[in-house]
Scaffold this motif. Structure first.
Motif, PDB file in Angstrom:
ATOM      1  N   GLY A 272       0.813  -1.205   0.000  1.00 36.01           N
ATOM      2  CA  GLY A 272       0.000   0.000   0.000  1.00 36.01           C
ATOM      3  C   GLY A 272       0.851   1.260   0.000  1.00 36.01           C
ATOM      4  O   GLY A 272       0.542   2.236  -0.701  1.00 36.01           O
ATOM      5  N   ALA A 273       1.953   1.234   0.771  1.00 30.87           N
ATOM      6  CA  ALA A 273       2.843   2.396   0.822  1.00 30.87           C
ATOM      7  C   ALA A 273       3.494   2.648  -0.534  1.00 30.87           C
ATOM      8  O   ALA A 273       3.583   3.790  -1.001  1.00 30.87           O
ATOM      9  N   LEU A 274       3.948   1.578  -1.175  1.00 30.53           N
ATOM     10  CA  LEU A 274       4.577   1.708  -2.488  1.00 30.53           C
ATOM     11  C   LEU A 274       3.578   2.216  -3.530  1.00 30.53           C
ATOM     12  O   LEU A 274       3.870   3.145  -4.296  1.00 30.53           O
ATOM     13  N   PHE A 275       2.388   1.626  -3.554  1.00 29.86           N
ATOM     14  CA  PHE A 275       1.363   2.043  -4.516  1.00 29.86           C
ATOM     15  C   PHE A 275       0.964   3.502  -4.296  1.00 29.86           C
ATOM     16  O   PHE A 275       0.663   4.222  -5.233  1.00 29.86           O
ATOM     17  N   SER A 285       2.645  12.976   3.559  1.00 29.41           N
ATOM     18  CA  SER A 285       1.317  12.497   3.953  1.00 29.41           C
ATOM     19  C   SER A 285       1.359  10.997   4.210  1.00 29.41           C
ATOM     20  O   SER A 285       0.670  10.482   5.085  1.00 29.41           O
ATOM     21  N   LEU A 286       2.214  10.277   3.448  1.00 32.18           N
ATOM     22  CA  LEU A 286       2.366   8.838   3.675  1.00 32.18           C
ATOM     23  C   LEU A 286       2.902   8.577   5.078  1.00 32.18           C
ATOM     24  O   LEU A 286       2.446   7.664   5.773  1.00 32.18           O
ATOM     25  N   GLN A 287       3.870   9.379   5.515  1.00 31.19           N
ATOM     26  CA  GLN A 287       4.430   9.227   6.861  1.00 31.19           C
ATOM     27  C   GLN A 287       3.344   9.374   7.920  1.00 31.19           C
ATOM     28  O   GLN A 287       3.298   8.607   8.893  1.00 31.19           O
ATOM     29  N   LYS A 288       2.453  10.316   7.726  1.00 34.17           N
ATOM     30  CA  LYS A 288       1.365  10.545   8.684  1.00 34.17           C
ATOM     31  C   LYS A 288       0.401   9.367   8.704  1.00 34.17           C
ATOM     32  O   LYS A 288      -0.053   8.934   9.769  1.00 34.17           O
ATOM     33  N   ILE A 289       0.084   8.829   7.527  1.00 34.38           N
ATOM     34  CA  ILE A 289      -0.848   7.694   7.446  1.00 34.38           C
ATOM     35  C   ILE A 289      -0.233   6.455   8.087  1.00 34.38           C
ATOM     36  O   ILE A 289      -0.896   5.724   8.835  1.00 34.38           O
ATOM     37  N   LEU A 290       1.055   6.211   7.800  1.00 29.07           N
ATOM     38  CA  LEU A 290       1.735   5.040   8.355  1.00 29.07           C
ATOM     39  C   LEU A 290       1.907   5.137   9.862  1.00 29.07           C
ATOM     40  O   LEU A 290       2.024   4.127  10.552  1.00 29.07           O
ATOM     41  N   GLY A 291       1.956   6.364  10.384  1.00 30.19           N
ATOM     42  CA  GLY A 291       2.161   6.541  11.817  1.00 30.19           C
ATOM     43  C   GLY A 291       3.611   6.471  12.222  1.00 30.19           C
ATOM     44  O   GLY A 291       3.933   6.134  13.365  1.00 30.19           O
ATOM     45  N   HIS A 292       4.519   6.805  11.281  1.00 30.25           N
ATOM     46  CA  HIS A 292       5.948   6.805  11.587  1.00 30.25           C
ATOM     47  C   HIS A 292       6.394   8.205  12.000  1.00 30.25           C
ATOM     48  O   HIS A 292       5.990   9.199  11.403  1.00 30.25           O
ATOM     49  N   THR A 293       7.263   8.259  13.005  1.00 28.43           N
ATOM     50  CA  THR A 293       7.818   9.538  13.426  1.00 28.43           C
ATOM     51  C   THR A 293       9.115   9.838  12.690  1.00 28.43           C
ATOM     52  O   THR A 293       9.592  10.973  12.703  1.00 28.43           O
ATOM     53  N   TYR A 301       9.868   1.603   3.368  1.00 22.70           N
ATOM     54  CA  TYR A 301       8.602   1.088   2.882  1.00 22.70           C
ATOM     55  C   TYR A 301       8.394   1.326   1.392  1.00 22.70           C
ATOM     56  O   TYR A 301       7.627   0.621   0.758  1.00 22.70           O
ATOM     57  N   ILE A 302       9.044   2.333   0.854  1.00 23.45           N
ATOM     58  CA  ILE A 302       8.764   2.688  -0.544  1.00 23.45           C
ATOM     59  C   ILE A 302       9.946   2.381  -1.458  1.00 23.45           C
ATOM     60  O   ILE A 302      10.166   3.046  -2.459  1.00 23.45           O
ATOM     61  N   GLN A 303      10.713   1.353  -1.127  1.00 19.09           N
ATOM     62  CA  GLN A 303      11.763   0.918  -2.026  1.00 19.09           C
ATOM     63  C   GLN A 303      11.143   0.483  -3.346  1.00 19.09           C
ATOM     64  O   GLN A 303      10.186  -0.286  -3.377  1.00 19.09           O
ATOM     65  N   MET A 304      11.707   0.957  -4.442  1.00 23.88           N
ATOM     66  CA  MET A 304      11.144   0.680  -5.760  1.00 23.88           C
ATOM     67  C   MET A 304      12.080  -0.205  -6.580  1.00 23.88           C
ATOM     68  O   MET A 304      13.297  -0.136  -6.449  1.00 23.88           O
TER      69      MET A 304
END
Length: 324
Positions: A272-275, A285-293, A301-304
C-alpha cells in the motif's frame, strides 16, 4: 529478592569465563533483572504483544546461557559471544538476529542506567550490519489473484475481502486493524480513528478511507449491527477478531491463490505504501498515514524496483515540463 551464587557462564566457544565480582553493586539474577525491566516497560505503556516478544527473546538468550547468571557476571565479551552463537551456530540471518539483539540491548541499557551493572555493555552489543533490505510487496495482478479466491458471498469471505481492502487502503498494522472500533468509523467523512492504546507509537491517529472501502465498510457495519460489541472486525460468533486469525486467514488465501510471496498484513502495508507513492502520493502524507515519526522508516517502505522507477520517470521526467 534472593541472592544467587556465582556460576560460570557457557560462552559461544563453550569455554567458561569468570567475571570478577563487582562489590559496589547489589547482586541479582538475570531473570530478576529482566522481570524488573519488563515491569518498567509495562509502565511505559508497551503493548502486550511487544512484552510477549521481549519474553520470547529472553528465552532465546537463556537457551544460549544454559543457566542463571548474576549481574556481576555480565560482560561485553559474553553478550558479543551470543551474537556469534546466533549467526554461526544457530545459522540465523542477520535480520532475525538483530530482532533479538535489540531486545537484549534495551535490557542491558536499562540495567546500566539503573546502576545494576557498571559497564555500558549495550554500547558494544550492537546489531550486525545487514544488506539493504528489499521489502517484499505484491503486484496489482497478485492482489487481484488473492481477491479472486475470496468467497465474498459468505460472512467470512466478505469480512476477509474487507480486511484486504482496509490493509491496503489505510496502511495499518495488524494490531491496529483488529483494534478498530465501530464508533471510530466515520463513513461520511471517510476516516477511521485509531485510539492511542491500540497503536504502536501510543499516539492516536486518523487514517483516510477510499470510497471503495467505505462502501464495503457500510455494508459490513449493517451486517454486524446485531452484535453488541465495540469492535469492528468480528468472528462469525460476534467475538473480536484476533491478529493471529487474520494472519492465518491471509496465509490460507495466499496458498489458495498460488501467490508465492508471504501473504501477511505487513506485506499489504508495504504494498500500500509503495502504490501510494507510485500513484502520485507524497512521502510526507504517507508518513502521517503510516504513523511513523521517522522518515527513514518511510524510505524503507517505498523501495522501488527499476521498473517502478522507470514508470515514474516516464510520468515525471523533467523534459515533460519542456515538451508539454
Amino acid at each position: 529478592m534472593s541472592k544467587m551464587k556465582k556460576t560460570k557462564v557457557r560462552m559461544y566457544s563453550r569455554v567458561g569465563i569468570h567475571v570478577p565480582n563487582k562489590n559496589n553493586i547489589e547482586e541479582y539474577s538475570i531473570r530478576e533483572l529482566f522481570d524488573m525491566f519488563l515491569a518498567d516497560k509495562s509502565i511505559e505503556g508497551l503493548s502486550e504483544r511487544t512484552l510477549h516478544d521481549y519474553n520470547v527473546h529472553f528465552d532465546y538468550l537463556m537457551g544460549f546461557l544454559g543457566e542463571e547468571i548474576t549481574n556481576n557476571q555480565f560482560s561485553k565479551e559474553l553478550f558479543k559471544s551470543y551474537i556469534a552463537y546466533m549467526l554461526h551456530e544457530k545459522g540465523l540471518s542477520p535480520v532475525t538476529a538483530n530482532v533479538r539483539i535489540r531486545t537484549v540491548r534495551a535490557f542491558l541499557r536499562y540495567c546500566y542506567l539503573n546502576d545494576y551493572i557498571v559497564e555500558p555493555i549495550h554500547e558494544y552489543f550492537k546489531p550486525v550490519k545487514t544488506k539493504e533490505d528489499t521489502l517484499e510487496s505484491f503486484t496489482s495482478d497478485e492482489i487481484k489473484k488473492l481477491l479472486s479466491v475470496v468467497d465474498d458471498k459468505s460472512y467470512k469471505g466478505f469480512r476477509d475481502k474487507l480486511i484486504i481492502y482496509l490493509l491496503l487502503d489505510t496502511l495499518v498494522r495488524c494490531s491496529e486493524l483488529v483494534g478498530m472500533k465501530r464508533k471510530n468509523v466515520d463513513l461520511k467523512a471517510g476516516f477511521i480513528t485509531l485510539e492511542s492504546e491500540g497503536t504502536k507509537t501510543k499516539k492516536a491517529r486518523t487514517v483516510p478511507v477510499s470510497i471503495r472501502t467505505t462502501k464495503l465498510l457500510k455494508e459490513y457495519l449493517a451486517i454486524t449491527e446485531e452484535y453488541e460489541t465495540e469492535f469492528l472486525l468480528l468472528t462469525y460468533e460476534g467475538e473480536p477478531l484476533s491478529d493471529n486469525t487474520v494472519r492465518k486467514n491471509l496465509a490460507e488465501i495466499g496458498s489458495k491463490a498460488g501467490v508465492k510471496k508471504r501473504v501477511s498484513p505487513h506485506t499489504f502495508r508495504h504494498t500500500g505504501a509503495l502504490f501510494y507513492i507510485l500513484n502520485g502520493g507524497d512521502p510526507f502524507s504517507l508518513q502521517k498515514i503510516l504513523g511513523h515519526t521517522d522518515m527513514s522508516m518511510v524510505r524503507k517502505y517505498i523501495q522501488m524496483t527499476n521498473t517502478d522507477v522507470k514508470k515514474q520517470h516516464n510520468l515525471f521526467s523533467p523534459l515533460n515540463m519542456v515538451f508539454k
